[in-house]
Enzyme design. Structure first.
Site: not given
Length: 266
Positions: A18, A20-21, A24-25, A41, A124
């Protein structure tokens, strides 16, 4: 990083998990130390400022310190990358049934209570930071991303000059600029529970200021008034977990989830 990626540092890249902001994972295998596949990650090139690297290292250190069956297992943190356990069932939102959601919430509550006993606040908690194993009935849910976590034992906590958490789940005291506590995580878990069980978070607004105002001044919604399957007891339990004053919330996250399960289980 060029696409497609086949190797990074000591890792052979097997596929994309996936994006994210800021990172990348990837699904990856360590080359020098073969074993189960890992989640790797990797920070994007434009997100490698000192503050970004610090956040990644905080994520590693706090997750390592909070080791628990329902906290993601971290393996190693390098220059702009973090290797951790591969949790392969997606986010908690994919579960789809009330019993499964309640089980996942109980798992995460247990993990949070464990972290709180160690003096660690996650800061979070939200659905996208709760992953589930593909064999969910055996291994359950896992709390991830300790990047903005903080220690209650820090002599000089970082000043609250900005809000690092996600607004739909942010406790009023954080919005007032106060230091996060275990009760702040409980508030976020309550917002997460509402989103999973009801379909939307407790407060929704078209602007950030509208959402902040809702957390600070609006009463907690009473869902029994519009949903026949929700009991009045659930409303009361939620109102306490989301009390504007953190001192009025439950003593532990697990207590909150146990009461919710009791109120919603026939």
């Amino acid at each position: 990083m060029p696409e497609p990626v086949t190797r990074f540092d000591d890792f052979a890249i097997e596929g994309l998990v996936g994006r994210g902001g800021s990172a990348t994972v990837y699904r990856a295998q360590r080359i020098s130390r073969p074993g189960p596949a890992l989640a790797l990650k990797v920070l994007d090139e434009r997100h490698r400022a000192p503050s970004d690297l610090e956040r990644l290292h905080r994520e590693f250190e706090f997750a390592r310190r909070a080791a628990h069956p329902h906290v993601v297992v971290v393996d190693e943190c390098g220059d702009g990358w973090l290797a951790m356990e591969l949790v392969d069932g997606g986010t908690v939102s994919t579960l789809g049934t009330l019993p499964a959601f309640l089980t996942a919430l109980a798992d995460v509550a247990e993990a949070l209570d464990h972290a709180h006993r160690l003096g660690i606040v996650h800061c979070d908690v939200k659905p996208s930071n709760i992953l589930v194993h593909s064999d969910f009935s055996v291994r359950g849910a896992v709390l991830v991303d300790f990047g903005v976590a903080r220690s209650l034992t820090e002599r000089a906590p970082r000043p609250a000059t900005r809000i690092d958490a996600s607004l739909p789940y942010t406790a009023p005291e954080i919005l007032h600029g106060r230091t996060a506590s275990a009760a702040s995580d409980e508030y976020a878990l309550a917002c997460t529970a509402v989103e999973l069980l009801i379909g939307t978070p407790p407060f929704v607004a078209s602007t950030a200021m509208g959402l902040i105002d809702a957390h600070l001044s609006q009463p907690v919604p009473r869902y029994s008034r519009r949903l026949a399957w929700v009991s009045h007891a659930f409303d009361s339990i939620l109102a306490k977990a989301m009390a504007k004053d953190p001192d009025h919330r439950y003593a532990t996250c697990s207590e909150f989830v146990r009461l919710v399960a009791r109120a919603l289980t026939p």
